[in-house]
Design a protein around this motif. Structure first.
Motif, PDB file in Angstrom:
ATOM      1  N   LYS A 158       0.503   0.690  11.240  1.00  0.00           N
ATOM      2  CA  LYS A 158       1.534  -0.228  10.767  1.00  0.00           C
ATOM      3  C   LYS A 158       1.868   0.105   9.323  1.00  0.00           C
ATOM      4  O   LYS A 158       0.963   0.286   8.499  1.00  0.00           O
ATOM      5  CB  LYS A 158       1.041  -1.667  10.879  1.00  0.00           C
ATOM      6  N   SER A 159       3.153   0.173   9.010  1.00  0.00           N
ATOM      7  CA  SER A 159       3.622   0.451   7.649  1.00  0.00           C
ATOM      8  C   SER A 159       4.393  -0.755   7.132  1.00  0.00           C
ATOM      9  O   SER A 159       5.171  -1.378   7.859  1.00  0.00           O
ATOM     10  CB  SER A 159       4.531   1.679   7.626  1.00  0.00           C
ATOM     11  N   THR A 160       4.174  -1.079   5.853  1.00  0.00           N
ATOM     12  CA  THR A 160       4.836  -2.222   5.264  1.00  0.00           C
ATOM     13  C   THR A 160       4.996  -1.973   3.769  1.00  0.00           C
ATOM     14  O   THR A 160       4.904  -0.821   3.307  1.00  0.00           O
ATOM     15  CB  THR A 160       4.031  -3.508   5.544  1.00  0.00           C
TER      16      THR A 160
ATOM     17  N   LEU B 170      -2.685   8.622   7.794  1.00  0.00           N
ATOM     18  CA  LEU B 170      -3.207   7.837   8.906  1.00  0.00           C
ATOM     19  C   LEU B 170      -3.288   8.688  10.171  1.00  0.00           C
ATOM     20  O   LEU B 170      -2.479   9.593  10.367  1.00  0.00           O
ATOM     21  CB  LEU B 170      -2.303   6.631   9.180  1.00  0.00           C
ATOM     22  N   PRO B 171      -4.246   8.413  11.047  1.00  0.00           N
ATOM     23  CA  PRO B 171      -4.305   9.112  12.334  1.00  0.00           C
ATOM     24  C   PRO B 171      -3.055   8.814  13.164  1.00  0.00           C
ATOM     25  O   PRO B 171      -2.407   7.779  12.988  1.00  0.00           O
ATOM     26  CB  PRO B 171      -5.558   8.531  12.998  1.00  0.00           C
TER      27      PRO B 171
ATOM     28  N   THR C 171       6.582  -1.410  -2.777  1.00  0.00           N
ATOM     29  CA  THR C 171       5.559  -0.360  -2.841  1.00  0.00           C
ATOM     30  C   THR C 171       4.979  -0.122  -1.449  1.00  0.00           C
ATOM     31  O   THR C 171       4.452  -1.050  -0.827  1.00  0.00           O
ATOM     32  CB  THR C 171       4.422  -0.773  -3.794  1.00  0.00           C
ATOM     33  N   PRO C 172       5.060   1.117  -0.926  1.00  0.00           N
ATOM     34  CA  PRO C 172       4.593   1.382   0.438  1.00  0.00           C
ATOM     35  C   PRO C 172       3.093   1.127   0.600  1.00  0.00           C
ATOM     36  O   PRO C 172       2.289   1.410  -0.291  1.00  0.00           O
ATOM     37  CB  PRO C 172       4.913   2.868   0.643  1.00  0.00           C
ATOM     38  N   PHE C 173       2.747   0.581   1.749  1.00  0.00           N
ATOM     39  CA  PHE C 173       1.344   0.361   2.121  1.00  0.00           C
ATOM     40  C   PHE C 173       1.241   0.506   3.640  1.00  0.00           C
ATOM     41  O   PHE C 173       2.055  -0.046   4.375  1.00  0.00           O
ATOM     42  CB  PHE C 173       0.871  -1.029   1.703  1.00  0.00           C
ATOM     43  N   SER C 174       0.240   1.262   4.093  1.00  0.00           N
ATOM     44  CA  SER C 174       0.070   1.481   5.535  1.00  0.00           C
ATOM     45  C   SER C 174      -1.393   1.317   5.913  1.00  0.00           C
ATOM     46  O   SER C 174      -2.298   1.560   5.103  1.00  0.00           O
ATOM     47  CB  SER C 174       0.536   2.889   5.933  1.00  0.00           C
ATOM     48  N   PHE C 175      -1.612   0.917   7.156  1.00  0.00           N
ATOM     49  CA  PHE C 175      -2.977   0.851   7.667  1.00  0.00           C
ATOM     50  C   PHE C 175      -2.951   1.112   9.171  1.00  0.00           C
ATOM     51  O   PHE C 175      -1.900   1.068   9.820  1.00  0.00           O
ATOM     52  CB  PHE C 175      -3.629  -0.504   7.364  1.00  0.00           C
ATOM     53  N   ALA C 176      -4.104   1.419   9.705  1.00  0.00           N
ATOM     54  CA  ALA C 176      -4.239   1.656  11.138  1.00  0.00           C
ATOM     55  C   ALA C 176      -5.570   1.103  11.598  1.00  0.00           C
ATOM     56  O   ALA C 176      -6.522   1.002  10.818  1.00  0.00           O
ATOM     57  CB  ALA C 176      -4.146   3.147  11.454  1.00  0.00           C
TER      58      ALA C 176
ATOM     59  N   ILE D 211     -10.783   0.219  10.215  1.00  0.00           N
ATOM     60  CA  ILE D 211      -9.478   0.062   9.570  1.00  0.00           C
ATOM     61  C   ILE D 211      -9.260   1.236   8.622  1.00  0.00           C
ATOM     62  O   ILE D 211     -10.069   1.457   7.711  1.00  0.00           O
ATOM     63  CB  ILE D 211      -9.395  -1.258   8.777  1.00  0.00           C
ATOM     64  N   PHE D 212      -8.198   1.983   8.847  1.00  0.00           N
ATOM     65  CA  PHE D 212      -7.787   3.044   7.924  1.00  0.00           C
ATOM     66  C   PHE D 212      -6.753   2.465   6.961  1.00  0.00           C
ATOM     67  O   PHE D 212      -5.845   1.751   7.382  1.00  0.00           O
ATOM     68  CB  PHE D 212      -7.150   4.214   8.677  1.00  0.00           C
ATOM     69  N   VAL D 213      -6.881   2.776   5.686  1.00  0.00           N
ATOM     70  CA  VAL D 213      -5.966   2.271   4.674  1.00  0.00           C
ATOM     71  C   VAL D 213      -5.345   3.429   3.917  1.00  0.00           C
ATOM     72  O   VAL D 213      -6.038   4.332   3.449  1.00  0.00           O
ATOM     73  CB  VAL D 213      -6.691   1.333   3.678  1.00  0.00           C
ATOM     74  N   LYS D 214      -4.012   3.417   3.816  1.00  0.00           N
ATOM     75  CA  LYS D 214      -3.286   4.388   3.003  1.00  0.00           C
ATOM     76  C   LYS D 214      -2.441   3.606   2.013  1.00  0.00           C
ATOM     77  O   LYS D 214      -1.595   2.811   2.399  1.00  0.00           O
ATOM     78  CB  LYS D 214      -2.395   5.272   3.873  1.00  0.00           C
ATOM     79  N   GLY D 215      -2.685   3.821   0.732  1.00  0.00           N
ATOM     80  CA  GLY D 215      -1.925   3.088  -0.267  1.00  0.00           C
ATOM     81  C   GLY D 215      -2.823   2.589  -1.377  1.00  0.00           C
ATOM     82  O   GLY D 215      -3.717   3.296  -1.841  1.00  0.00           O
ATOM     83  N   SER D 216      -2.601   1.353  -1.773  1.00  0.00           N
ATOM     84  CA  SER D 216      -3.278   0.757  -2.925  1.00  0.00           C
ATOM     85  C   SER D 216      -4.787   0.820  -2.837  1.00  0.00           C
ATOM     86  O   SER D 216      -5.406   0.346  -1.881  1.00  0.00           O
ATOM     87  CB  SER D 216      -2.832  -0.704  -3.064  1.00  0.00           C
TER      88      SER D 216
END
Length: 469
Positions: free
Chosen positions: A52-54, A131-132, A36-41, A86-91
């Motif tokens: 970073k994407s994981t 994410l920026p 399941t994709p999860f990204s943050f910056a 911290i920017f969060v994209k995902g869960s």
């Protein structure tokens, strides 16, 4: 070994710390079943963003493992890059967990408060749809040796001063001190001034001054440093932040000077002495910090405070007394690691000694043939061999240079040989080379490299400075 249902295994186990779980191994095992994709910056300075994407699992059965993996990943990125948002994209659930963790009473409250103070901005965790765009600031490294220069390397156990004339070192001296226990910043100031004057006495004039300092540096000022951990905040703000600016004025009103983080100068020292770029320098001394010179010979403005970036996934990992977190680099790659392992090696240290004196005591035992002392350095080497892949994931460095008092002498050779053996046996495809410079560069190279920081022509002067008096 198993942690949060994630099974890991290693063939090379640190002999004095069999519970060690390399974080890189944990991450690899975790990602084998995560989809399941999860990204943050992470944002700093109002514009720099590290993205970073994981992947995570995203199901109830792996909820604890997902949270642990993301907690360690964000923590590592934060102490490597630095930032206040911290920017969060995902869960959404992981976002809520991170937001709670970095709240005033959360598990990462120390980190949130530290970085909030550092960047003078309330720490935030923000959920976003996109994410920026990443933005990174780089600056050219030193390498300037023209004229008569002073270089100073200020650490938590000693400071080293060098006088350099047209690239030739004419004077070097190492002085032991204990700034972490000093509450009066005049102690720090007097030490710095004494070191500068000692080097100045061996030069016909002072054309430039470069300083390598433990801690976070900005605009030649100290933003934060454990060197001043006992100094009251008001006194630090009044006399600690501009300590180097004031000290340099004692030497010269006109000589250009530059102050840089000791991790960056460690990388610069390696780049200069080995004529290499894309190099990660690791300063293994009183504390532990990294610095990176990229393919173009530039330094990033990452903080690379690897002392507080996690490396051990064991729930029984040692705790850092400052951040109150477990499994972070300071307990594995500096004199704190030597002291931590001494008991397991059957070595009793004098509790009244300073940490630097305890390290020297272990090194003296090693020189006498102590098997317990050798086991300490083999254990640190094993830690390092398992952690190099973790650092490579973030830096992609071709070379890693080891510097600092922990790798001085025979102990450094043992650390290097053990780490190289672990890499050959467990990570044979990793395209990175571990290096140790000669003994003089290991101990005094950073002060000499620091001398090369200022480019005299950038300051509009060429060999014009106040004559020595």
């Amino acid at each position: 070994m198993e942690h949060f249902g994630i099974k890991t295994g290693i063939r090379n186990v640190p002999e004095l710390d069999p519970q060690f779980i390399p974080l890189h191994k944990f991450n690899e095992a975790f990602l084998e079943t995560a989809a399941t994709p999860f990204s943050f910056a992470i944002e700093r300075d109002g514009k720099q963003v590290s993205a970073k994407s994981t992947f995570v699992h995203g199901d109830e059965a792996h909820a604890d493992a997902d949270l642990y993996y993301i907690d360690r990943l964000v923590k590592f990125e934060l102490w490597q890059k630095g930032g206040f948002r911290i920017f969060v994209k995902g869960s959404g659930s992981l976002f809520n967990s991170l937001k709670n963790a970095y709240s005033p009473k959360g598990s990462r409250s120390f980190d949130a408060e530290f970085f909030g103070d550092l960047f003078q901005h309330g720490f935030e965790v923000v959920l976003c749809d996109e994410l920026p765009e990443p933005f990174e600031v780089k600056r050219s490294a030193g390498g300037h040796f023209d004229g008569c220069r002073i270089g100073l390397d200020v650490g938590g156990s000693d400071y080293k001063a060098s006088a350099v004339i047209d690239g030739k070192t004419v004077y070097s001296k190492e002085t032991v001190w204990n700034p972490k226990l000093a509450s009066d910043p005049e102690y720090h100031y007097n030490g710095v001034v004494s070191a500068l004057k000692g080097a100045m006495a061996h030069l016909p004039r002072v054309d430039a001054i470069g300083i390598s300092s433990a801690g976070l540096i900005g605009g030649n000022r100290v933003l934060a440093a454990q060197l001043f951990q006992m100094v009251p905040k008001e006194l630090f703000n009044a006399k600690g932040r501009d300590i180097y600016i004031r000290a340099v004025k004692e030497i010269s009103e006109s000589a250009p000077f530059e102050v840089a983080n000791d991790g960056d100068v460690a990388a610069l020292a390696g780049s200069i002495s080995l004529s290499r770029s894309n190099l990660l320098g690791l300063a293994m001394g009183t504390s532990f910090i990294g610095g990176f010179v990229d393919h173009a010979g530039n330094l990033s403005n990452w903080i690379s405070e690897l002392a507080f970036a996690p490396v051990d996934a064991s729930p029984r990992a040692a705790m850092d007394g400052w951040t109150r977190d477990i499994g972070v680099g300071v307990q594995y790659f500096c004199q704190e690691a030597v002291i931590k392992l001494a008991g397991a090696a059957g070595i009793a240290l004098n509790e009244s000694d300073t940490p630097a004196e305890k390290l020297k005591a272990v090194q003296a035992l090693l020189a006498e043939g102590s098997e317990g002392a050798a086991a300490i350095f083999r254990t640190i080497g094993c830690y390092l061999g398992h952690t190099v892949p973790l650092y490579w994931d973030s830096y992609r460095a071709d070379s890693i240079l080891l510097l600092g008092r922990v790798v001085s002498g025979k102990g450094g050779d043992i650390v290097l040989e053990t780490a190289q053996a672990v890499l050959r046996e467990e990570y044979p495809k990793l395209p990175v080379e571990l290096l140790l410079p000669d003994e003089q560069t290991r101990r005094l190279g950073q002060s000499v490299a620091a001398a090369s920081l200022p480019n005299i022509s950038d300051f509009g002067v060429a060999g014009i400075a106040r004559d020595r008096k």
